[in-house]
Design a protein around this motif. Structure first.
Motif, PDB file in Angstrom:
ATOM      1  N   ARG A 104      -6.809   9.496  15.700  1.00 49.02           N
ATOM      2  CA  ARG A 104      -6.950  10.408  14.390  1.00 49.02           C
ATOM      3  C   ARG A 104      -7.573   9.969  13.187  1.00 49.02           C
ATOM      4  N   ALA A 105      -7.118   8.556  12.995  1.00 46.01           N
ATOM      5  CA  ALA A 105      -7.627   7.989  11.863  1.00 46.01           C
ATOM      6  C   ALA A 105      -9.405   7.715  11.866  1.00 46.01           C
ATOM      7  N   ALA A 106      -9.622   7.474  13.237  1.00 42.54           N
ATOM      8  CA  ALA A 106     -11.197   7.305  13.434  1.00 42.54           C
ATOM      9  C   ALA A 106     -12.082   8.780  13.143  1.00 42.54           C
ATOM     10  N   GLU A 107     -11.127   9.520  12.971  1.00 41.99           N
ATOM     11  CA  GLU A 107     -11.917  10.880  12.984  1.00 41.99           C
ATOM     12  C   GLU A 107     -12.648  11.150  11.263  1.00 41.99           C
ATOM     13  N   SER A 108     -12.061  10.619  10.281  1.00 41.94           N
ATOM     14  CA  SER A 108     -12.540  10.563   9.083  1.00 41.94           C
ATOM     15  C   SER A 108     -12.533   9.321   8.233  1.00 41.94           C
ATOM     16  N   PHE A 109     -12.806   9.634   6.892  1.00 43.91           N
ATOM     17  CA  PHE A 109     -13.060   8.482   5.979  1.00 43.91           C
ATOM     18  C   PHE A 109     -11.658   8.326   4.984  1.00 43.91           C
ATOM     19  N   VAL A 110     -11.365   7.277   4.642  1.00 49.82           N
ATOM     20  CA  VAL A 110     -10.650   7.111   3.595  1.00 49.82           C
ATOM     21  C   VAL A 110     -10.860   5.750   2.605  1.00 49.82           C
ATOM     22  N   ARG A 111     -10.571   5.844   1.520  1.00 48.68           N
ATOM     23  CA  ARG A 111     -10.762   4.684   0.560  1.00 48.68           C
ATOM     24  C   ARG A 111      -9.326   3.909   1.261  1.00 48.68           C
ATOM     25  N   LEU A 112      -9.785   2.394   1.591  1.00 52.51           N
ATOM     26  CA  LEU A 112      -8.976   1.451   2.244  1.00 52.51           C
ATOM     27  C   LEU A 112      -7.817   1.131   1.115  1.00 52.51           C
ATOM     28  N   SER A 113      -8.267   1.015  -0.060  1.00 57.23           N
ATOM     29  CA  SER A 113      -7.299   0.568  -1.167  1.00 57.23           C
ATOM     30  C   SER A 113      -6.118   1.774  -1.089  1.00 57.23           C
ATOM     31  N   ASP A 114      -6.352   2.568  -1.097  1.00 56.99           N
ATOM     32  CA  ASP A 114      -5.611   4.101  -1.149  1.00 56.99           C
ATOM     33  C   ASP A 114      -4.369   3.877   0.241  1.00 56.99           C
ATOM     34  N   LEU A 115      -5.148   3.513   1.338  1.00 60.45           N
ATOM     35  CA  LEU A 115      -4.274   3.459   2.399  1.00 60.45           C
ATOM     36  C   LEU A 115      -3.431   2.165   2.409  1.00 60.45           C
ATOM     37  N   GLN A 116      -3.958   1.071   1.752  1.00 64.48           N
ATOM     38  CA  GLN A 116      -3.176  -0.119   1.681  1.00 64.48           C
ATOM     39  C   GLN A 116      -2.059  -0.042   0.694  1.00 64.48           C
ATOM     40  N   VAL A 117      -2.304   0.971  -0.046  1.00 63.15           N
ATOM     41  CA  VAL A 117      -0.963   1.423  -1.078  1.00 63.15           C
ATOM     42  C   VAL A 117       0.166   2.101  -0.383  1.00 63.15           C
ATOM     43  N   ARG A 118      -0.283   3.112   0.492  1.00 66.11           N
ATOM     44  CA  ARG A 118       0.470   3.700   1.322  1.00 66.11           C
ATOM     45  C   ARG A 118       1.241   2.450   2.272  1.00 66.11           C
ATOM     46  N   ALA A 119       0.742   1.592   3.033  1.00 66.04           N
ATOM     47  CA  ALA A 119       1.249   0.821   3.754  1.00 66.04           C
ATOM     48  C   ALA A 119       2.160   0.033   2.966  1.00 66.04           C
ATOM     49  N   GLY A 120       1.827  -0.581   1.886  1.00 72.93           N
ATOM     50  CA  GLY A 120       2.683  -1.179   0.833  1.00 72.93           C
ATOM     51  C   GLY A 120       3.796  -0.602   0.389  1.00 72.93           C
ATOM     52  N   GLU A 121       3.793   0.771   0.183  1.00 75.23           N
ATOM     53  CA  GLU A 121       5.026   1.375   0.047  1.00 75.23           C
ATOM     54  C   GLU A 121       5.900   1.209   1.199  1.00 75.23           C
ATOM     55  N   LEU A 122       5.592   1.393   2.453  1.00 82.52           N
ATOM     56  CA  LEU A 122       6.384   1.423   3.629  1.00 82.52           C
ATOM     57  C   LEU A 122       6.931  -0.099   3.705  1.00 82.52           C
ATOM     58  N   ILE A 123       5.982  -0.942   3.605  1.00 81.21           N
ATOM     59  CA  ILE A 123       6.289  -2.421   3.838  1.00 81.21           C
ATOM     60  C   ILE A 123       7.691  -2.777   2.614  1.00 81.21           C
ATOM     61  N   SER A 124       7.370  -2.265   1.410  1.00 82.13           N
ATOM     62  CA  SER A 124       8.261  -2.444   0.565  1.00 82.13           C
ATOM     63  C   SER A 124       9.559  -1.933   0.734  1.00 82.13           C
ATOM     64  N   GLU A 125       9.476  -0.829   1.166  1.00 87.62           N
ATOM     65  CA  GLU A 125      10.789   0.191   1.489  1.00 87.62           C
ATOM     66  C   GLU A 125      11.710  -0.709   2.704  1.00 87.62           C
ATOM     67  N   VAL A 126      10.794  -1.066   3.854  1.00 85.59           N
ATOM     68  CA  VAL A 126      11.727  -1.493   5.035  1.00 85.59           C
ATOM     69  C   VAL A 126      11.917  -3.328   4.666  1.00 85.59           C
TER      70      VAL A 126
END
Length: 403
Positions: free
Chosen positions: A41-63
């Protein structure tokens, strides 16, 4: 017994039945189906990678309980980013020069017994490894391999970090290493790539005070093989991001996420940094996020029961073969999942361990077992990456050669 066909059969490439656990050379682990769907599903559209890294970083920080988190293209890539962060900090000029470290502090101290092929990832950023201690434990002299005072003595004005390879048998104790590092105002980088499960290890080393901790996203977490987790202090994650993200942009329109760094604190837009070859795609980032969420919620008791039942198949099938002795080894120590350790007596068996393991690898499908002990005529069969059918198939093929 037949093994179902795979995409590799269609490509005329031998597939592998993996009884060796999460080895990169045979593809790591199997990505969770839910993560594969998320990647599609991620391959179907575009995203600013820095925004996505922020979301991943939030999860990493949480766990992990870390101040911040980031995703690199594997555990080794995350180690390179960690070393680059320790060397460069927020200095854009140094970032642009890496891996050239002439004239700037670049030494990373390591206990000598922690040195391994993977520390090349630290050196790739321009670091020079400084050994502390010796190999006395391995040689059996009765002395410890590395004393805390030796680590302290190896620290100089050129030291930027201490690196630590985390295993159950690692010494000196990590808590003591962190204490001496912080006494000298330098960070500790912990390579814990293969140290989950247990889940608790995601936060354990951060709780001890480690400044940067690396985990693989493509082993037991079962995310994309080309993902690694870097968790740690905000200042180091900020530096890693500055050296990793695509900065090819005009200053007038550069608006990086403030969660990663404040552009007003910087002299300008960084050049493409040492992390550029280590980039992570939007699909891998989404896949890692999904896999990590599932890993946290996974029923570990049920999973261990499945591993043990699979190990039963292997153990039962290899019992009473002439020239073969087996030992069941529980998971949770040096290996994540339980395994069967097989020793071959070449005087009694049809062939020795090297011949058997080599023959299994030449089959189609190839069978890979743990081969670290071949020189002692032994190998291991790990249940982590197997299905029940594959476990039975391995037993059948070993019996073919030995019975």
């Amino acid at each position: 017994m037949k093994i179902k066909k795979s995409i590799y059969d269609e490509l005329d490439v031998p597939r592998v039945i993996n009884a060796a656990s999460t080895k990169t050379r045979i593809g790591g682990s199997l990505i969770r189906p839910e993560a594969v769907e998320a990647m599609s599903r991620a391959a179907e559209s575009f995203v600013r990678l820095s925004d996505l890294q922020v979301r991943a970083g939030e999860l990493i920080s949480e766990v992990t309980g870390a101040e911040a988190g980031y995703v690199g293209s594997g555990g080794a890539a995350s180690m390179t980013l960690a070393a680059a962060a320790a060397i460069a900090g927020d200095d854009l000029g140094i970032m642009e020069r890496l891996p050239d470290t002439e004239g700037i502090p670049n030494e990373i101290v390591m206990p000598k017994t922690h040195r391994n092929g993977y520390d090349h990832a630290l050196r790739a950023a321009g670091a020079t490894i400084v050994d502390a201690g010796n190999n006395d434990n391995y040689l059996g002299t009765g002395s410890n391999s590395t004393e805390i005072w030796e680590l302290a003595d190896a620290i100089s004005e050129n030291t930027v970090a201490i690196a630590y390879m985390q295993k159950l048998y690692s010494a000196p104790p990590l808590e003591e290493v962190i204490e001496v590092a912080h006494d000298h105002d330098i960070p500790v980088i912990v390579d814990a790539a293969a140290e989950v499960p247990p889940r608790e290890n995601l936060s354990k080393f951060i709780d001890m005070g480690a400044d940067m901790v690396i985990f693989s996203g493509g082993k037991a977490i079962r995310g994309p093989q080309t993902t690694g987790i870097l968790a740690g202090k905000q200042e180091y994650i900020r530096s890693a991001a500055l050296q990793h993200l695509d900065m090819h942009v005009a200053p007038e329109v550069w608006e990086p996420p403030t969660e990663l760094f404040d552009k007003d604190d910087l002299a300008g837009v960084p050049r493409q940094g040492i992390g550029r070859p280590l980039k992570v795609g939007k699909e891998e980032l989404v896949g890692l996020i999904k896999a990590l969420e599932l890993f946290i919620d996974e029923d570990q008791v049920q999973l261990e029961a499945e591993w043990n039942a699979r190990t039963d198949i292997i153990e039962d099938g290899l019992t009473d073969i002439k020239g073969v002795s087996i030992e069941r080894r529980p998971g949770g120590k040096l290996m994540v999942a339980p395994e069967v350790f097989v020793t071959i007596d070449p005087e009694e068996a049809q062939l020795d361990a090297v011949e058997l393991v080599g023959s299994l690898r030449k089959e189609n499908p190839r069978i890979f077992v743990g081969s670290d002990d071949l020189l002692d005529d032994a190998f291991s069969i790990n249940s982590l990456c197997l299905t029940d059918d594959e476990a039975a198939y391995i037993v059948d093929r070993i019996q073919h050669y030995l019975c």
